[in-house]
Design a protein around this motif. Sequence first.
Motif, PDB file in Angstrom:
ATOM      1  N   ASP A 271      -8.202   2.794   1.763  1.00  0.00           N
ATOM      2  CA  ASP A 271      -7.528   3.938   2.366  1.00  0.00           C
ATOM      3  C   ASP A 271      -6.235   3.455   3.016  1.00  0.00           C
ATOM      4  O   ASP A 271      -5.847   2.291   2.872  1.00  0.00           O
ATOM      5  CB  ASP A 271      -8.440   4.656   3.372  1.00  0.00           C
ATOM      6  CG  ASP A 271      -8.922   3.731   4.493  1.00  0.00           C
ATOM      7  OD1 ASP A 271      -8.235   2.724   4.779  1.00  0.00           O
ATOM      8  OD2 ASP A 271      -9.989   4.009   5.076  1.00  0.00           O
ATOM      9  N   ARG A 272      -5.595   4.342   3.770  1.00  0.00           N
ATOM     10  CA  ARG A 272      -4.287   4.029   4.340  1.00  0.00           C
ATOM     11  C   ARG A 272      -4.361   2.961   5.435  1.00  0.00           C
ATOM     12  O   ARG A 272      -3.344   2.391   5.818  1.00  0.00           O
ATOM     13  CB  ARG A 272      -3.646   5.298   4.895  1.00  0.00           C
ATOM     14  CG  ARG A 272      -3.176   6.277   3.836  1.00  0.00           C
ATOM     15  CD  ARG A 272      -1.999   5.756   3.057  1.00  0.00           C
ATOM     16  NE  ARG A 272      -0.809   5.607   3.867  1.00  0.00           N
ATOM     17  CZ  ARG A 272       0.337   5.060   3.448  1.00  0.00           C
ATOM     18  NH1 ARG A 272       0.423   4.607   2.222  1.00  0.00           N
ATOM     19  NH2 ARG A 272       1.383   4.961   4.244  1.00  0.00           N
ATOM     20  N   GLU A 273      -5.535   2.695   5.955  1.00  0.00           N
ATOM     21  CA  GLU A 273      -5.682   1.657   6.975  1.00  0.00           C
ATOM     22  C   GLU A 273      -5.760   0.265   6.351  1.00  0.00           C
ATOM     23  O   GLU A 273      -5.658  -0.738   7.052  1.00  0.00           O
ATOM     24  CB  GLU A 273      -6.944   1.928   7.807  1.00  0.00           C
ATOM     25  CG  GLU A 273      -6.937   3.256   8.553  1.00  0.00           C
ATOM     26  CD  GLU A 273      -5.741   3.386   9.483  1.00  0.00           C
ATOM     27  OE1 GLU A 273      -5.468   2.410  10.221  1.00  0.00           O
ATOM     28  OE2 GLU A 273      -5.079   4.438   9.455  1.00  0.00           O
ATOM     29  N   SER A 274      -5.975   0.202   5.050  1.00  0.00           N
ATOM     30  CA  SER A 274      -6.110  -1.086   4.372  1.00  0.00           C
ATOM     31  C   SER A 274      -4.745  -1.737   4.160  1.00  0.00           C
ATOM     32  O   SER A 274      -3.719  -1.062   4.049  1.00  0.00           O
ATOM     33  CB  SER A 274      -6.789  -0.891   3.013  1.00  0.00           C
ATOM     34  OG  SER A 274      -7.990  -0.159   3.126  1.00  0.00           O
TER      35      SER A 274
ATOM     36  N   PRO B  82      -4.390 -12.759   5.249  1.00  0.00           N
ATOM     37  CA  PRO B  82      -5.745 -12.959   4.721  1.00  0.00           C
ATOM     38  C   PRO B  82      -6.553 -11.679   4.575  1.00  0.00           C
ATOM     39  O   PRO B  82      -7.543 -11.664   3.832  1.00  0.00           O
ATOM     40  CB  PRO B  82      -6.393 -13.893   5.752  1.00  0.00           C
ATOM     41  CG  PRO B  82      -5.592 -13.703   7.005  1.00  0.00           C
ATOM     42  CD  PRO B  82      -4.191 -13.419   6.547  1.00  0.00           C
ATOM     43  N   ASN B  83      -6.158 -10.590   5.246  1.00  0.00           N
ATOM     44  CA  ASN B  83      -6.902  -9.334   5.154  1.00  0.00           C
ATOM     45  C   ASN B  83      -6.410  -8.428   4.032  1.00  0.00           C
ATOM     46  O   ASN B  83      -6.997  -7.377   3.761  1.00  0.00           O
ATOM     47  CB  ASN B  83      -6.839  -8.571   6.477  1.00  0.00           C
ATOM     48  CG  ASN B  83      -7.531  -9.318   7.599  1.00  0.00           C
ATOM     49  OD1 ASN B  83      -8.567  -9.949   7.388  1.00  0.00           O
ATOM     50  ND2 ASN B  83      -6.954  -9.266   8.805  1.00  0.00           N
ATOM     51  N   ALA B  84      -5.321  -8.822   3.384  1.00  0.00           N
ATOM     52  CA  ALA B  84      -4.726  -7.958   2.357  1.00  0.00           C
ATOM     53  C   ALA B  84      -5.530  -8.021   1.055  1.00  0.00           C
ATOM     54  O   ALA B  84      -6.026  -9.077   0.659  1.00  0.00           O
ATOM     55  CB  ALA B  84      -3.282  -8.372   2.094  1.00  0.00           C
TER      56      ALA B  84
ATOM     57  N   SER C  12       0.772  -0.860   0.604  1.00  0.00           N
ATOM     58  CA  SER C  12       1.576  -1.312   1.742  1.00  0.00           C
ATOM     59  C   SER C  12       2.850  -1.980   1.241  1.00  0.00           C
ATOM     60  O   SER C  12       3.925  -1.827   1.825  1.00  0.00           O
ATOM     61  CB  SER C  12       0.775  -2.304   2.594  1.00  0.00           C
ATOM     62  OG  SER C  12      -0.490  -1.799   2.945  1.00  0.00           O
ATOM     63  N   VAL C  13       2.714  -2.746   0.166  1.00  0.00           N
ATOM     64  CA  VAL C  13       3.835  -3.429  -0.476  1.00  0.00           C
ATOM     65  C   VAL C  13       3.641  -3.336  -1.990  1.00  0.00           C
ATOM     66  O   VAL C  13       2.569  -3.667  -2.496  1.00  0.00           O
ATOM     67  CB  VAL C  13       3.897  -4.920  -0.082  1.00  0.00           C
ATOM     68  CG1 VAL C  13       5.017  -5.622  -0.841  1.00  0.00           C
ATOM     69  CG2 VAL C  13       4.067  -5.091   1.409  1.00  0.00           C
ATOM     70  N   HIS C  14       4.669  -2.874  -2.693  1.00  0.00           N
ATOM     71  CA  HIS C  14       4.610  -2.842  -4.156  1.00  0.00           C
ATOM     72  C   HIS C  14       5.646  -3.813  -4.700  1.00  0.00           C
ATOM     73  O   HIS C  14       6.846  -3.688  -4.419  1.00  0.00           O
ATOM     74  CB  HIS C  14       4.900  -1.435  -4.688  1.00  0.00           C
ATOM     75  CG  HIS C  14       4.830  -1.356  -6.190  1.00  0.00           C
ATOM     76  ND1 HIS C  14       3.663  -1.485  -6.889  1.00  0.00           N
ATOM     77  CD2 HIS C  14       5.810  -1.203  -7.126  1.00  0.00           C
ATOM     78  CE1 HIS C  14       3.897  -1.392  -8.184  1.00  0.00           C
ATOM     79  NE2 HIS C  14       5.193  -1.218  -8.357  1.00  0.00           N
ATOM     80  N   VAL C  15       5.176  -4.789  -5.479  1.00  0.00           N
ATOM     81  CA  VAL C  15       6.066  -5.805  -6.038  1.00  0.00           C
ATOM     82  C   VAL C  15       6.379  -5.448  -7.488  1.00  0.00           C
ATOM     83  O   VAL C  15       5.469  -5.181  -8.283  1.00  0.00           O
ATOM     84  CB  VAL C  15       5.423  -7.201  -5.963  1.00  0.00           C
ATOM     85  CG1 VAL C  15       6.339  -8.243  -6.610  1.00  0.00           C
ATOM     86  CG2 VAL C  15       5.139  -7.579  -4.509  1.00  0.00           C
TER      87      VAL C  15
END
Length: 409
Positions: A211-214, A245-247, A305-308
């Motif tokens: 979800d959005r918190e991840s 490390p949580n990503a 959160s980040v798109h590469v």
Amino acid sequence: MNLLFVHQNFPGQWKHLAPAMAALPNHRAVALAMHDRPIHAPGVEVRRYNAKRSSTPKIHPWSIDFESQMIRGESCAEACIQLREEGFIPDVICAHPGWGEALFLKDVWPKTKILGYHEFYYHKDSSSFDREFAAPFSWKEACRIRTKNASFLLGYEDIDWGVTPTHFQWDTLPTRVKERTSIIHDGIDTEKAKPNPESKLLIKSQDLTIDRESEVITFISRNLEPTRGFHRFMRALPQIQANHPNAHVFIVGKEGQGYGAPHPSGKSYKEVMLEELEGQLNLKRLHFLGPLPYNQLLKLLQLSSVHVYFTIPFVLSWSLMEAMACGALVIGSRTPPLEEVIIHGQNGLLVDYFQTSELVEAVKEVFQHPNRLESLRQAARQTIIEGYDLRYSLQRQQALIQALGCNTL
């Protein structure tokens, strides 16, 4: 108006335009495709055709593409003759000349106007950009690249007008082709591809809900290959995972060959990179999802959160535009196709394609300053709405077809 759409992988770039034209009053749309997969194109009459022969064994390697294009062109022309015998005469044909299918259309319907989709004109500069997994670039390779344009150049005189999605692609074309080519993007449906703060995605195979918190890092490519910088992204992951490390890292795409050459070992690039980075990756938080259905792809982008997105100087993927439309914060390679769409620090971030450390630092900046960079997400979506929205693109494409059919160009 009678319209014929020709693409071996139909609907291809015509997936929005063909049904839109078929829906207009007094318009009939027919399509020719080579594959046998189900096609969703409401209102379009789809016909299939098959190659009449296979390629010649041991043919000169520079001739392989050209012969394949001749085979497709011949087979497509025979399918068109069948349509002609049934009484179908198109006013405009929309065709992708890169596959050879447009070569003999004027021989079937001499008076019909042809709109060519000019996707890419090959240059040695693009092919020599990242040669890590290939032999050193030689004069022979330059010759092979030149021959990839042969069928396009042969059929150019029969194409009445062209269309190409971006300025970068237009700029690759020969001068005489540019003069008769409009720049109109295929269009991004920004009513479907849009931010959704309530979005959730269940990865059943991983028993994982996002979800959005991840913390989510995404990478999407039709095929996991060097053309899209897959190896560059993978080599940055050990340090990115150490910093965050949580990503969860989600990689979407097939293990197929894609646009470039296969790895010399015969292994997929996914296999090659996992072997190279063995013991350096947190595999519990690295998820290879394969191809995703479109609705799931959009959910993933909404949660990113980040798109590469990396690419050599080549055609931009729809997924890049869709990511921006979903409000993803894009970190892209500082290569010409991306520089046309992304302005560093305004609607995304750009890093050196070859410098892994720059990608690592950019990801760190995003996670450390999410609120400060929120404006980039909003600006990214606005960029797509203003310049690449589907409704805007369809209006321009339809106007171009009408003008071509009415001889007003």
